[in-house]
Design a protein around this motif. Structure first.
Motif, PDB file in Angstrom:
ATOM      1  N   GLY A 170     -24.368  98.495  49.473  1.00 30.85           N
ATOM      2  CA  GLY A 170     -24.674  97.909  50.607  1.00 30.85           C
ATOM      3  C   GLY A 170     -24.632  98.987  51.834  1.00 30.85           C
ATOM      4  N   ARG A 171     -23.900  98.321  52.916  1.00 33.11           N
ATOM      5  CA  ARG A 171     -23.705  99.264  53.942  1.00 33.11           C
ATOM      6  C   ARG A 171     -22.187  99.618  54.213  1.00 33.11           C
ATOM      7  NH1 ARG A 171     -28.308 102.077  54.589  1.00 33.11           N
ATOM      8  NH2 ARG A 171     -30.130 100.630  54.528  1.00 33.11           N
ATOM      9  N   THR A 172     -21.939 100.792  54.254  1.00 32.00           N
ATOM     10  CA  THR A 172     -20.730 101.415  54.594  1.00 32.00           C
ATOM     11  C   THR A 172     -20.779 102.207  55.854  1.00 32.00           C
ATOM     12  OG1 THR A 172     -20.184 100.929  52.276  1.00 32.00           O
ATOM     13  CG2 THR A 172     -18.487 101.963  53.619  1.00 32.00           C
ATOM     14  N   ASP A 173     -20.456 101.622  56.941  1.00 37.92           N
ATOM     15  CA  ASP A 173     -20.637 102.478  57.983  1.00 37.92           C
ATOM     16  C   ASP A 173     -19.345 103.539  58.167  1.00 37.92           C
ATOM     17  OD1 ASP A 173     -22.919 101.398  58.805  1.00 37.92           O
ATOM     18  OD2 ASP A 173     -21.870  99.836  60.225  1.00 37.92           O
ATOM     19  N   GLY A 174     -19.459 104.680  58.819  1.00 39.18           N
ATOM     20  CA  GLY A 174     -18.595 105.775  58.784  1.00 39.18           C
ATOM     21  C   GLY A 174     -18.097 106.536  57.543  1.00 39.18           C
ATOM     22  N   ARG A 175     -18.690 106.199  56.494  1.00 42.73           N
ATOM     23  CA  ARG A 175     -18.598 106.876  55.259  1.00 42.73           C
ATOM     24  C   ARG A 175     -19.738 107.533  54.613  1.00 42.73           C
ATOM     25  NH1 ARG A 175     -15.007 103.750  51.101  1.00 42.73           N
ATOM     26  NH2 ARG A 175     -13.388 104.407  52.262  1.00 42.73           N
ATOM     27  N   SER A 176     -19.909 108.596  54.694  1.00 41.11           N
ATOM     28  CA  SER A 176     -21.034 109.255  54.084  1.00 41.11           C
ATOM     29  C   SER A 176     -21.326 109.026  52.766  1.00 41.11           C
ATOM     30  CB  SER A 176     -20.978 110.912  54.225  1.00 41.11           C
ATOM     31  OG  SER A 176     -20.027 111.506  53.363  1.00 41.11           O
ATOM     32  N   GLY A 177     -22.636 109.313  52.118  1.00 38.49           N
ATOM     33  CA  GLY A 177     -22.950 108.969  50.816  1.00 38.49           C
ATOM     34  C   GLY A 177     -22.221 109.901  49.941  1.00 38.49           C
ATOM     35  N   ARG A 178     -21.844 111.067  50.257  1.00 40.97           N
ATOM     36  CA  ARG A 178     -21.154 112.014  49.310  1.00 40.97           C
ATOM     37  C   ARG A 178     -19.594 111.325  49.442  1.00 40.97           C
ATOM     38  NH1 ARG A 178     -23.233 117.029  50.725  1.00 40.97           N
ATOM     39  NH2 ARG A 178     -21.375 117.147  52.612  1.00 40.97           N
ATOM     40  N   GLU A 179     -19.160 110.981  50.299  1.00 42.17           N
ATOM     41  CA  GLU A 179     -17.674 110.464  50.286  1.00 42.17           C
ATOM     42  C   GLU A 179     -17.791 109.402  49.472  1.00 42.17           C
ATOM     43  OE1 GLU A 179     -16.149 111.735  54.861  1.00 42.17           O
ATOM     44  OE2 GLU A 179     -17.397 110.028  54.505  1.00 42.17           O
ATOM     45  N   GLN A 180     -18.586 108.434  49.453  1.00 42.15           N
ATOM     46  CA  GLN A 180     -18.743 107.201  48.664  1.00 42.15           C
ATOM     47  C   GLN A 180     -18.946 107.790  47.087  1.00 42.15           C
ATOM     48  OE1 GLN A 180     -21.713 104.225  49.733  1.00 42.15           O
ATOM     49  NE2 GLN A 180     -21.500 104.979  52.001  1.00 42.15           N
ATOM     50  N   GLY A 181     -19.397 108.780  46.980  1.00 41.25           N
ATOM     51  CA  GLY A 181     -19.258 109.658  45.631  1.00 41.25           C
ATOM     52  C   GLY A 181     -18.165 110.090  45.275  1.00 41.25           C
ATOM     53  N   VAL A 182     -17.392 110.622  46.180  1.00 40.95           N
ATOM     54  CA  VAL A 182     -16.024 111.113  45.878  1.00 40.95           C
ATOM     55  C   VAL A 182     -14.928 109.864  45.360  1.00 40.95           C
ATOM     56  CG1 VAL A 182     -13.830 112.167  46.665  1.00 40.95           C
ATOM     57  CG2 VAL A 182     -16.183 113.257  47.088  1.00 40.95           C
ATOM     58  N   TYR A 183     -15.432 108.675  46.135  1.00 39.36           N
ATOM     59  CA  TYR A 183     -14.683 107.548  45.885  1.00 39.36           C
ATOM     60  C   TYR A 183     -14.907 107.164  44.546  1.00 39.36           C
ATOM     61  CZ  TYR A 183     -13.373 102.486  46.521  1.00 39.36           C
ATOM     62  OH  TYR A 183     -12.859 101.221  46.532  1.00 39.36           O
ATOM     63  N   ALA A 184     -16.308 107.102  44.183  1.00 40.69           N
ATOM     64  CA  ALA A 184     -16.696 106.574  42.645  1.00 40.69           C
ATOM     65  C   ALA A 184     -16.004 107.555  41.712  1.00 40.69           C
ATOM     66  CB  ALA A 184     -18.147 106.692  42.524  1.00 40.69           C
ATOM     67  N   VAL A 185     -15.926 108.908  41.811  1.00 43.02           N
ATOM     68  CA  VAL A 185     -15.559 109.728  40.957  1.00 43.02           C
ATOM     69  C   VAL A 185     -13.825 109.487  40.615  1.00 43.02           C
ATOM     70  CG1 VAL A 185     -14.842 112.144  40.501  1.00 43.02           C
ATOM     71  CG2 VAL A 185     -17.128 111.591  41.223  1.00 43.02           C
ATOM     72  N   ARG A 186     -13.300 109.340  41.754  1.00 46.26           N
ATOM     73  CA  ARG A 186     -11.938 108.807  41.620  1.00 46.26           C
ATOM     74  C   ARG A 186     -11.537 107.546  40.904  1.00 46.26           C
ATOM     75  NH1 ARG A 186     -10.723 111.386  47.572  1.00 46.26           N
ATOM     76  NH2 ARG A 186     -10.324 113.729  46.838  1.00 46.26           N
ATOM     77  N   GLU A 187     -12.291 106.802  41.287  1.00 43.33           N
ATOM     78  CA  GLU A 187     -12.339 105.366  40.412  1.00 43.33           C
ATOM     79  C   GLU A 187     -12.347 105.705  38.935  1.00 43.33           C
ATOM     80  OE1 GLU A 187     -12.314 101.787  41.820  1.00 43.33           O
ATOM     81  OE2 GLU A 187     -11.064 102.855  43.196  1.00 43.33           O
ATOM     82  N   ALA A 188     -13.383 106.372  38.679  1.00 44.44           N
ATOM     83  CA  ALA A 188     -13.818 106.664  37.228  1.00 44.44           C
ATOM     84  C   ALA A 188     -12.673 107.473  36.359  1.00 44.44           C
ATOM     85  CB  ALA A 188     -14.819 107.360  37.172  1.00 44.44           C
ATOM     86  N   LEU A 189     -12.045 108.563  37.391  1.00 50.52           N
ATOM     87  CA  LEU A 189     -10.970 109.323  36.597  1.00 50.52           C
ATOM     88  C   LEU A 189      -9.754 108.500  36.345  1.00 50.52           C
ATOM     89  CD1 LEU A 189     -11.119 112.604  39.059  1.00 50.52           C
ATOM     90  CD2 LEU A 189     -11.451 112.520  36.495  1.00 50.52           C
ATOM     91  N   GLY A 190      -9.486 107.342  37.376  1.00 51.61           N
ATOM     92  CA  GLY A 190      -8.271 106.621  37.271  1.00 51.61           C
ATOM     93  C   GLY A 190      -8.592 105.621  36.068  1.00 51.61           C
ATOM     94  N   ASP A 191      -9.782 105.123  35.914  1.00 49.29           N
ATOM     95  CA  ASP A 191     -10.218 104.366  34.893  1.00 49.29           C
ATOM     96  C   ASP A 191      -9.684 105.068  33.576  1.00 49.29           C
ATOM     97  OD1 ASP A 191     -11.332 102.106  33.348  1.00 49.29           O
ATOM     98  OD2 ASP A 191     -13.382 102.998  33.436  1.00 49.29           O
ATOM     99  N   ALA A 192     -10.338 106.419  33.440  1.00 47.25           N
ATOM    100  CA  ALA A 192     -10.070 107.120  32.140  1.00 47.25           C
ATOM    101  C   ALA A 192      -8.716 107.553  31.939  1.00 47.25           C
ATOM    102  CB  ALA A 192     -11.114 108.294  32.151  1.00 47.25           C
ATOM    103  N   GLY A 193      -7.679 107.499  32.933  1.00 49.75           N
ATOM    104  CA  GLY A 193      -6.426 108.137  33.010  1.00 49.75           C
ATOM    105  C   GLY A 193      -6.698 109.630  32.865  1.00 49.75           C
ATOM    106  N   LEU A 194      -7.640 110.021  33.784  1.00 56.17           N
ATOM    107  CA  LEU A 194      -7.659 111.780  33.793  1.00 56.17           C
ATOM    108  C   LEU A 194      -7.327 112.028  35.290  1.00 56.17           C
ATOM    109  CD1 LEU A 194     -10.844 112.085  31.598  1.00 56.17           C
ATOM    110  CD2 LEU A 194      -8.569 112.743  30.856  1.00 56.17           C
ATOM    111  N   GLU A 195      -7.301 113.511  35.445  1.00 55.76           N
ATOM    112  CA  GLU A 195      -7.295 114.075  36.608  1.00 55.76           C
ATOM    113  C   GLU A 195      -8.562 114.865  36.651  1.00 55.76           C
ATOM    114  OE1 GLU A 195      -4.702 113.646  38.956  1.00 55.76           O
ATOM    115  OE2 GLU A 195      -3.362 112.529  37.496  1.00 55.76           O
ATOM    116  N   TRP A 196      -8.702 115.312  37.989  1.00 52.29           N
ATOM    117  CA  TRP A 196     -10.089 116.001  38.351  1.00 52.29           C
ATOM    118  C   TRP A 196     -10.109 117.271  37.307  1.00 52.29           C
ATOM    119  CZ3 TRP A 196     -14.951 116.048  39.084  1.00 52.29           C
ATOM    120  CH2 TRP A 196     -15.630 117.179  39.652  1.00 52.29           C
ATOM    121  N   PRO A 197      -8.961 118.319  37.455  1.00 55.06           N
ATOM    122  CA  PRO A 197      -9.191 119.366  36.654  1.00 55.06           C
ATOM    123  C   PRO A 197      -9.411 119.061  35.171  1.00 55.06           C
ATOM    124  CG  PRO A 197      -7.222 119.488  37.906  1.00 55.06           C
ATOM    125  CD  PRO A 197      -7.808 117.979  38.147  1.00 55.06           C
TER     126      PRO A 197
END
Lengths: 388, 141
Positions: A16-43
């Protein structure tokens, strides 16, 4: 023989539309959600593929996620950016080179229709100057002819949109969360005949991240994985009819969607009748109708009966299509859109789709999920997932 | 008459024709390729008559690089003039994308006979279009 590959983590930033959050920041948000879902850390992630069409390079996300020195490949493949990122990360694991990979797509587009540049597509300037450089015209021109040849009514176009908005009301990540009735859809301003305002999706914002793992790694982690049975990306064959074409051959050619679909079914060793849930590119109502046939789920013209009988509804009897409301209800952030379809299938196959969960049919569990994306200048990506 | 929107898009003279290209394979393409892609391609004047293959209407003001009414400085959506667009099958040659003029949306149908014409586009340029043969004949009469 290549390794089996599983999706063990799936994350999404609401579309949708998320004012104040860049596309890439939305990407980072999604990556953190996926990591949490898998029970993993970024490294833990060993390699990454991702991109956007209008929101910058994906590899810069390491600034926020962590400088772990992983190889991060930017993907720029138009509407197939997500599909191509998925295919690349799948290959990275199937080859045996890596055990954990990330596929990510995000975007943030200005309001209004896309304005592509003729030169980027090998077209002369007059094509844009005179008002032909519009994706919406292509969709209308393709469905107009299809309706004449195969007896599809305008009401059927309306029913596709009505279903999309209905599914959007029960999908937390959807943009359009209110129902729109058939009369309103049919009587809305005409954008490109026969398609009214509510029959088109809009450029939007959003992000999706998927974490892929080898079978060995999935078992080691005890993760909730969904198997990738097949991924296929195909560009257009000779004499096809695609978006942004000043001319078409008089010899009728093939279609990239038909090629990608056949290749994916062949790789998976199953057929359209085995699919429990499908996400089909629906940049507008007509696309969903034509893609039902191009992907082998029905014959040309049968969509009229399918839609009249509600056979593509969740729990509708034959094949639920675009269970999260598709592009029509979610909007189209180009880089994320194809991965959203895969995210939705992962959610459905894991049985975590809540109100929009596709039910078992005749005691047969929701086993195979099918996703299809199409984009300029004529390429299609298909992914078939399996709940083992 | 204005300037041609592209000097090589159609031929000059009283009966102008769209300029296509003939590939070594014999296939006809439109427009005539330019640069390295033109190697081995013979310029080919396309038929002035064809039939309607598909069509649509343009109901909103396109963004840049559109240069038609509504796109100029100080102009906007209220100045936009909706137009019709379609693909026209030139028998035995190629199917070309074109504006459709002198017709109403509700009159358009598959296989409708159309004829090439040159029409004013904006204050400076002309562009090409196709119009129903019946309309062309009634204007000539």
């Amino acid at each position: 023989m290549s390794e089996n590959v599983y999706i063990i983590g799936a994350g999404i930033h609401p579309f949708g539309r998320t004012d104040g959050r860049s596309g890439r920041e939305q990407g980072v948000y999604a990556v953190r959600e996926a990591l949490g879902d898998a029970g993993l850390e970024w490294p833990d992630i060993e390699c990454a593929y991702g991109g956007s069409a209008a929101a910058g390079n994906a590899d810069i996300m390491v600034n926020e996620l962590g400088l772990t020195s992983l190889p991060f490949t930017n993907v720029a493949n138009g509407c197939a950016t997500g599909g191509s990122a998925l295919a690349a990360s799948q290959q990275a694991i199937a080859s045996g080179m890596y055990d954990l990979a990330l596929a990510v797509g995000f975007d943030k587009h200005p309001r209004g229709a896309f304005n592509a540049k003729p030169a980027d597509y090998g077209l002369p300037e007059w094509y844009g100057q005179t008002g032909m450089m519009l994706t919406t015209q292509f969709f209308a021109l393709k469905i107009q002819r299809y309706m004449q040849l195969h007896g599809i009514s305008r009401t059927t176009l309306g029913r596709v949109a009505e279903k999309a908005f209905r599914n959007g009301t029960i999908t937390p990540h959807a943009w359009r969360r209110s129902p729109v009735d058939l009369d309103t859809i049919m009587n809305a301003p005409m954008i490109n005949d026969p398609l009214t305002k509510y029959m088109f999706c809009s450029p939007a914002e959003g992000a999706v991240a998927l974490i892929l793992a080898s079978e060995k790694k999935m078992r080691e982690l005890g993760a909730d994985g969904v198997k990738i049975r097949a991924v296929s990306v195909k560009t257009r064959p000779p004499n096809s009819f695609e978006v942004f074409q000043a001319s078409i051959s008089i010899e009728e050619g093939g279609k990239p969607t038909v090629l990608a679909s056949k290749a994916a079914f062949e790789k998976a060793g199953i057929g359209p009748e085995d699919i429990s849930v499908a996400q089909l590119q629906d940049t507008e109502s007509g696309a969903e109708i034509m893609h039902m046939a191009e992907n082998g789920f029905c014959k040309d013209g049968e969509q009229e009966e399918w839609l009249a009988n509600g056979w593509t509804e969740i729990g509708g009897g034959k094949l639920p299509v675009n269970t999260d409301g598709g592009c029509l209800a979610c909007g189209e952030p180009i880089g994320a859109s194809g991965l959203r379809q895969v995210y939705e299938n992962v959610t459905q196959l894991r049985g975590r789709a809540g109100e929009r969960q596709v039910p078992e049919k005749n005691g047969r569990k929701v086993r195979f999920g099918y996703s299809h994306v199409y984009g300029a200048p004529g390429l299609s990506g298909v992914a078939i997932l399996e709940r083992e | 008459m204005g300037e041609k929107i592209d000097p090589n898009l159609w031929s000059d003279g009283p009966q102008p024709q769209l300029m296509g290209g003939k590939l070594p394979s014999g296939q006809i393409v439109f427009p005539m390729p330019v640069g390295d892609a033109a190697q081995g391609v013979e310029p080919h004047k396309l038929s002035r008559r064809g039939t309607l293959w598909s069509w649509t209407s343009q109901g909103f003001l396109p963004k840049e690089p559109y240069e038609g009414p509504g796109s100029g400085p100080g102009e906007g959506p209220p100045d936009f003039q909706p137009f019709l667009i379609g693909y026209v099958e030139l028998p035995g040659e190629v199917i070309v994308e074109s504006r459709i003029v002198d017709a109403r949306l509700e009159d358009l149908h598959l296989g409708m006979e159309l004829e090439f014409c040159v029409v004013p586009f904006n204050a400076r340029y002309d562009t090409f279009a196709f119009r129903p043969v019946a309309a062309a004949e009634s204007q000539a009469a």
